[in-house]
Enzyme design. Structure first.
Site, PDB file in Angstrom:
ATOM      1  N   TRP A 101      27.313  21.738  49.628  1.00 59.76           N
ATOM      2  CA  TRP A 101      25.898  21.306  49.123  1.00 59.76           C
ATOM      3  C   TRP A 101      25.306  22.661  48.735  1.00 59.76           C
ATOM      4  CZ3 TRP A 101      25.969  17.158  47.210  1.00 59.76           C
ATOM      5  CH2 TRP A 101      26.652  15.922  47.564  1.00 59.76           C
ATOM      6  N   ASP A 172      17.044  22.525  51.572  1.00 60.63           N
ATOM      7  CA  ASP A 172      17.684  21.007  51.533  1.00 60.63           C
ATOM      8  C   ASP A 172      17.953  20.410  52.891  1.00 60.63           C
ATOM      9  OD1 ASP A 172      19.192  18.800  50.957  1.00 60.63           O
ATOM     10  OD2 ASP A 172      20.461  19.844  49.880  1.00 60.63           O
ATOM     11  N   LYS A 196      19.683   8.934  54.703  1.00 59.76           N
ATOM     12  CA  LYS A 196      20.383   9.277  55.979  1.00 59.76           C
ATOM     13  C   LYS A 196      19.539   8.994  57.008  1.00 59.76           C
ATOM     14  CE  LYS A 196      22.813  12.553  53.060  1.00 59.76           C
ATOM     15  NZ  LYS A 196      23.857  12.235  52.920  1.00 59.76           N
TER      16      LYS A 196
END
Ligand code: PMP
Length: 360
Positions: A101, A172, A196
Site C-alpha cells: 500500500w 493511511d 474495515k
C-alpha cells in the site's frame, strides 16, 4: 448461518448494527422511506451525518482545529488528493515504503510531484519490518511525510509514530483507524477507507489539520479540494448516504462497547491469541518481525502449500470464512477488525490446531 468473517475489507460489521439497519430499513426514523431514499439535505439525514461526525470526534478525541471530511473514491483517491492539496508540482515529499500500500501511494504521488523521496524502504527485510525510528532519511523542506501505519496485505504495523521533523505527517490508516486510541494531534492528515473498521465501502474518512486546507493547487477538481469539501460540510456532491448512516451506527456501537481503550485491549488480546497459536506450532508461520506484527491483519502460511485449498474449504465448512491471503501474496490472512469477537479468533485457533493434528 452467519460465519466468522475474516475478510480484509469490505469486512465484518457488528451484528447489532446489521440488525438495526434491517429493522429500520423500510421506514427510517419516521420518514416513511429508507435512508437510501431521502435527501442528503433532509433534516433527518443531516442529523444522522452530524451525529456520526460528533461520535467520531469524541471517540478519537479529535482536537479543535481539525476538519473531519466524509469523502468518496476510497483511500486510493486520497493517494492523489494528498499531493494535490498539500504539495506543489515542484515540491519534495517523503514516503516511507513498508509494503504494497505504501508503494501504491508513492507511485500515485509521482504523478503529481517532482520529487518523491523514499525516506525508508523495507525491501531488505522483504517488507516484514518497519524502519527504526531514527533511521528515516527525511528531506529538508518536504511538503509532507507519508506512511502506512498498518500494511493490510503484509500484516506489518508501526509500533510508534514516526517523527516527521516538523513536516506534516500523513497516515493511511485504512486498516487500523479506530482499533485503539490515537493521538490525532501528531498528524497533519489521517485518511481511511471505511470498509474495515468503520462501515460499508464507498465512504472515505479524512481528518485534516485546518491549516493544511485551502492550499490545493490550481486545477484540483473541487470534489478533491479539502477546503471546498469542508466548506460544504462534505455535501459538495451527494455523499454516500447509506454508508455514512451505517458508519454512524458503528460509531455508536463502538461508544457503547466502551470506546477505543476497550477496543484496543480486545484487539491486543485477539492478536496475541492468534500469534501465540502460530508461534507454538511448527506447521503455521508468520514472517513479520515480532515488534511490528499487525493487530488487524495476520498473514500466515501452512508448512505445505498443497494443504491451502483443503484448509480453506474445511475452515469454511466450520463457519470460518474468507481466510485466503491477498491475491498478490497467497497463503492465509485473518483480519481481526473491531467487529470480530474474541470467540471468532478462539474458534479459528481451535480449528487450526485440529487441522494440524489431522493433516500436519
Ligand atoms: N490503503 C490501505 C492500507 C488499504 O488496506 C487499502 C484497501 N485494502 C487501500 C489503501 C485502498 O483502499 P480503497 O480500496 O478504499 O481505495
Amino acid at each position: 448461518m452467519r460465519v466468522f468473517n475474516f475478510a480484509a475489507g469490505p469486512a465484518t460489521l457488528p451484528l447489532a448494527v446489521l440488525e438495526q439497519v434491517r429493522d429500520e430499513l423500510t421506514d427510517w426514523r419516521g420518514t416513511g422511506a429508507s435512508v437510501m431514499e431521502v435527501s442528503h439535505r433532509s433534516k433527518a439525514f443531516v442529523a444522522a451525518a452530524q451525529e456520526a461526525e460528533a461520535l467520531l470526534r469524541e471517540l478519537l478525541a479529535v482536537p479543535a482545529g481539525y476538519q473531519v471530511l466524509f469523502m468518496q473514491g476510497g483511500a486510493r483517491a486520497q493517494f492523489a488528493a494528498i499531493p494535490l492539496n498539500l504539495a506543489r508540482a515542484d515540491s519534495t515529499v517523503d514516503y516511507l515504503n513498508t509494503g504494497i500500500w505504501s508503494k501504491l501511494a508513492l507511485a500515485e504521488a509521482r504523478r503529481f510531484v517532482a520529487t518523491v523521496n523514499i525516506a525508508a524502504d523495507e525491501a531488505a527485510s522483504n517488507y516484514t519490518s518497519v524502519p527504526a525510528a531514527g533511521a528515516l532519511a527525511l528531506s529538508t523542506g518536504a511538503a509532507y511525510v507519508h506512511y502506512t501505519p498498518n500494511e493490510t496485505i503484509g500484516g506489518v504495523e508501526f509500533p510508534y509514530v514516526p517523527d516527521s521533523a516538523g513536516a506534516p505527517l500523513v497516515a493511511d490508516m485504512s486498516s487500523t483507524l479506530l482499533s485503539r486510541p490515537l493521538a490525532v494531534s501528531s498528524f497533519g492528515l489521517i485518511y481511511a477507507g471505511a470498509q474495515k473498521n468503520l462501515g460499508p465501502a464507498g465512504l472515505t474518512l479524512v481528518i485534516v489539520r485546518a491549516d493544511l486546507t485551502g492550499k490545493a493547487r490550481p486545477g484540483t477538481p473541487a470534489v478533491w479540494d479539502y477546503q471546498a469539501v469542508a466548506d460544504d460540510h462534505s455535501m459538495l456532491n451527494t455523499p454516500p448516504t447509506f454508508a455514512w448512516y451505517v458508519a454512524g451506527l458503528v460509531l455508536r456501537w463502538l461508544k457503547a462497547q466502551g470506546g477505543l481503550s476497550v477496543m484496543g485491549e480486545r484487539n491486543r488480546a485477539k492478536a496475541q491469541l492468534l500469534y501465540a497459536a502460530i508461534d507454538a506450532s511448527g506447521f503455521y508461520a508468520n514472517p513479520v518481525a515480532e515488534k511490528c506484527r499487525s493487530w488487524m491483519n495476520v498473514p500466515f502460511t501452512l508448512a505445505d502449500p498443497a494443504l491451502d485449498a483443503p484448509f480453506l474449504a474445511e475452515a469454511r465448512a466450520a463457519g470460518l470464512a474468507n481466510l485466503e491471503g491477498h491475491r498478490s501474496v497467497g497463503g492465509m490472512r485473518a483480519s481481526l477488525y473491531n467487529a470480530m469477537p474474541l470467540a471468532g479468533v478462539a474458534a479459528l485457533v481451535g480449528f487450526m490446531k485440529e487441522f494440524e493434528r489431522r493433516r500436519g
